[in-house]
Design a protein around this motif. Structure first.
Motif, PDB file in Angstrom:
ATOM      1  N   ILE A 153      -8.590   4.786   1.000  1.00 43.39           N
ATOM      2  CA  ILE A 153      -7.373   4.605   0.386  1.00 43.39           C
ATOM      3  C   ILE A 153      -7.632   3.468  -0.762  1.00 43.39           C
ATOM      4  O   ILE A 153      -7.132   3.642  -2.061  1.00 43.39           O
ATOM      5  N   ASP A 154      -8.166   2.416  -0.561  1.00 46.15           N
ATOM      6  CA  ASP A 154      -8.509   1.518  -1.613  1.00 46.15           C
ATOM      7  C   ASP A 154      -9.317   1.853  -2.721  1.00 46.15           C
ATOM      8  O   ASP A 154      -9.017   1.749  -3.689  1.00 46.15           O
ATOM      9  N   THR A 155     -10.122   2.945  -2.369  1.00 45.53           N
ATOM     10  CA  THR A 155     -10.910   3.495  -3.432  1.00 45.53           C
ATOM     11  C   THR A 155      -9.894   4.432  -4.212  1.00 45.53           C
ATOM     12  O   THR A 155     -10.038   4.681  -5.566  1.00 45.53           O
ATOM     13  N   ARG A 156      -9.188   5.123  -3.743  1.00 44.54           N
ATOM     14  CA  ARG A 156      -8.455   6.158  -4.525  1.00 44.54           C
ATOM     15  C   ARG A 156      -7.244   5.431  -4.960  1.00 44.54           C
ATOM     16  O   ARG A 156      -7.185   5.668  -6.178  1.00 44.54           O
ATOM     17  N   LEU A 157      -6.823   4.147  -4.492  1.00 46.64           N
ATOM     18  CA  LEU A 157      -5.842   3.177  -5.391  1.00 46.64           C
ATOM     19  C   LEU A 157      -6.538   2.717  -6.692  1.00 46.64           C
ATOM     20  O   LEU A 157      -6.069   2.715  -7.766  1.00 46.64           O
ATOM     21  N   ALA A 158      -7.867   2.481  -6.358  1.00 49.04           N
ATOM     22  CA  ALA A 158      -8.586   1.748  -7.506  1.00 49.04           C
ATOM     23  C   ALA A 158      -8.552   2.821  -8.616  1.00 49.04           C
ATOM     24  O   ALA A 158      -8.521   2.300  -9.979  1.00 49.04           O
ATOM     25  N   ASN A 159      -8.964   3.795  -8.252  1.00 52.26           N
ATOM     26  CA  ASN A 159      -9.074   5.005  -9.113  1.00 52.26           C
ATOM     27  C   ASN A 159      -7.855   4.924 -10.201  1.00 52.26           C
ATOM     28  O   ASN A 159      -7.698   5.768 -11.132  1.00 52.26           O
ATOM     29  N   TYR A 160      -6.760   4.798  -9.599  1.00 52.59           N
ATOM     30  CA  TYR A 160      -5.446   4.967 -10.258  1.00 52.59           C
ATOM     31  C   TYR A 160      -4.956   3.520 -10.644  1.00 52.59           C
ATOM     32  O   TYR A 160      -3.814   3.276 -11.222  1.00 52.59           O
ATOM     33  N   GLY A 161      -5.824   2.829 -10.824  1.00 52.95           N
ATOM     34  CA  GLY A 161      -5.589   1.322 -11.412  1.00 52.95           C
ATOM     35  C   GLY A 161      -4.840   0.311 -10.423  1.00 52.95           C
ATOM     36  O   GLY A 161      -4.394  -0.864 -10.966  1.00 52.95           O
ATOM     37  N   PHE A 162      -4.809   0.522  -9.084  1.00 46.74           N
ATOM     38  CA  PHE A 162      -4.199  -0.464  -8.292  1.00 46.74           C
ATOM     39  C   PHE A 162      -5.500  -1.291  -7.700  1.00 46.74           C
ATOM     40  O   PHE A 162      -5.893  -0.830  -6.431  1.00 46.74           O
ATOM     41  N   ASP A 163      -5.765  -2.291  -8.242  1.00 49.89           N
ATOM     42  CA  ASP A 163      -7.015  -2.989  -7.760  1.00 49.89           C
ATOM     43  C   ASP A 163      -6.298  -4.054  -6.724  1.00 49.89           C
ATOM     44  O   ASP A 163      -5.098  -4.044  -6.595  1.00 49.89           O
ATOM     45  N   GLN A 164      -7.074  -4.877  -5.980  1.00 48.82           N
ATOM     46  CA  GLN A 164      -6.534  -5.808  -5.152  1.00 48.82           C
ATOM     47  C   GLN A 164      -5.529  -6.798  -5.627  1.00 48.82           C
ATOM     48  O   GLN A 164      -4.735  -7.343  -5.145  1.00 48.82           O
ATOM     49  N   HIS A 165      -5.805  -7.186  -6.930  1.00 48.44           N
ATOM     50  CA  HIS A 165      -4.903  -8.033  -7.469  1.00 48.44           C
ATOM     51  C   HIS A 165      -3.601  -7.483  -7.854  1.00 48.44           C
ATOM     52  O   HIS A 165      -2.447  -8.146  -7.567  1.00 48.44           O
TER      53      HIS A 165
ATOM     54  N   ILE B 206       0.800  -1.302  -0.108  1.00 45.25           N
ATOM     55  CA  ILE B 206      -0.122   0.017   0.030  1.00 45.25           C
ATOM     56  C   ILE B 206       0.685   1.349  -0.137  1.00 45.25           C
ATOM     57  O   ILE B 206       0.728   2.316  -0.751  1.00 45.25           O
ATOM     58  N   GLU B 207       1.917   1.006   0.856  1.00 46.58           N
ATOM     59  CA  GLU B 207       2.782   2.338   0.831  1.00 46.58           C
ATOM     60  C   GLU B 207       3.182   2.744  -0.768  1.00 46.58           C
ATOM     61  O   GLU B 207       3.412   3.779  -0.983  1.00 46.58           O
ATOM     62  N   ALA B 208       3.940   1.404  -1.133  1.00 49.60           N
ATOM     63  CA  ALA B 208       4.368   1.607  -2.673  1.00 49.60           C
ATOM     64  C   ALA B 208       3.608   2.293  -3.389  1.00 49.60           C
ATOM     65  O   ALA B 208       3.919   3.158  -4.230  1.00 49.60           O
ATOM     66  N   ALA B 209       2.291   1.715  -3.497  1.00 48.99           N
ATOM     67  CA  ALA B 209       1.403   2.332  -4.444  1.00 48.99           C
ATOM     68  C   ALA B 209       1.046   3.773  -4.104  1.00 48.99           C
ATOM     69  O   ALA B 209       0.752   4.515  -4.983  1.00 48.99           O
ATOM     70  N   LEU B 210       0.882   3.954  -2.858  1.00 46.09           N
ATOM     71  CA  LEU B 210       0.567   5.545  -2.239  1.00 46.09           C
ATOM     72  C   LEU B 210       1.574   6.454  -2.986  1.00 46.09           C
ATOM     73  O   LEU B 210       1.489   7.620  -3.382  1.00 46.09           O
ATOM     74  N   ARG B 211       2.786   5.945  -2.805  1.00 47.64           N
ATOM     75  CA  ARG B 211       4.213   6.689  -2.927  1.00 47.64           C
ATOM     76  C   ARG B 211       4.072   6.980  -4.459  1.00 47.64           C
ATOM     77  O   ARG B 211       4.396   7.927  -5.120  1.00 47.64           O
ATOM     78  N   SER B 212       3.680   6.121  -5.532  1.00 50.36           N
ATOM     79  CA  SER B 212       3.663   6.087  -6.935  1.00 50.36           C
ATOM     80  C   SER B 212       2.507   7.066  -6.977  1.00 50.36           C
ATOM     81  O   SER B 212       2.623   7.707  -8.253  1.00 50.36           O
ATOM     82  N   ILE B 213       1.470   7.065  -6.319  1.00 48.75           N
ATOM     83  CA  ILE B 213       0.419   8.441  -6.668  1.00 48.75           C
ATOM     84  C   ILE B 213       0.751   9.772  -5.852  1.00 48.75           C
ATOM     85  O   ILE B 213       0.884  10.751  -6.721  1.00 48.75           O
TER      86      ILE B 213
END
Length: 164
Positions: free
Chosen positions: A103-115, A62-69
């Protein structure tokens, strides 16, 4: 030996269930049954620890995904502060259900789904995962060998067998 978070009552219950199932008939079978109980406890421990490792690495993913956004376009001199907030957001994701949903919703909006997150978890945790898989496989193999030893001794004819 118990680790923090493990209870003697759970250990003893597992041990008693194994002893009741195996029903040792000799001193040797009792020794083998004790080893089987110990290995079974270790197997449970490894599974719990492996799960905890995956939880920890999920936060790192999650940190890595948030960092990339969130770190894109951060002005010089503000990187440390932005990194701090990224780490705080990832921690909030882990301990606060409402924050996790946001955060999950925000990540999904940037293409980071659970997979995508799961993939990142396994990539980051691969060495630890392989370690626990090796420990689990070794303990399971030893346990099966001990169970086979008891079975073979009970089936053996004559005085060499453990039958009574």
């Amino acid at each position: 030996m118990l680790l923090p978070g493990e209870t003697l009552a759970h250990y003893q219950a597992l041990r008693q269930a194994i002893f009741a199932d195996i029903a040792p008939r000799s001193a040797i079978e009792w020794l083998l049954a004790v080893d089987i109980a110990e290995l079974s406890w270790e197997i449970q421990r490894y599974r719990v620890l492996r799960h905890k490792v995956l939880e920890t690495y999920r936060q790192k993913a999650i940190e890595a995904a948030l960092r990339s956004i969130d770190m894109v376009g951060i002005a010089r001199g503000f990187e440390d502060e932005a990194e701090y907030y990224t780490l705080q957001n990832a921690l909030s994701w882990r301990i606060d259900a409402a924050a996790a949903t946001e955060i999950d919703t925000r990540l999904a909006n940037y293409g980071f789904d659970q997979h995508a997150i799961n993939t990142e978890v396994y990539v980051q945790a691969r060495e630890m995962f392989v370690l626990f898989e090796g420990l689990l496989n070794a303990a399971q193999t030893k346990r099966m060998l001990l169970l086979r030893e008891i079975r073979n001794a009970r089936l053996a004819p004559g005085p060499a067998g453990l039958r009574r």
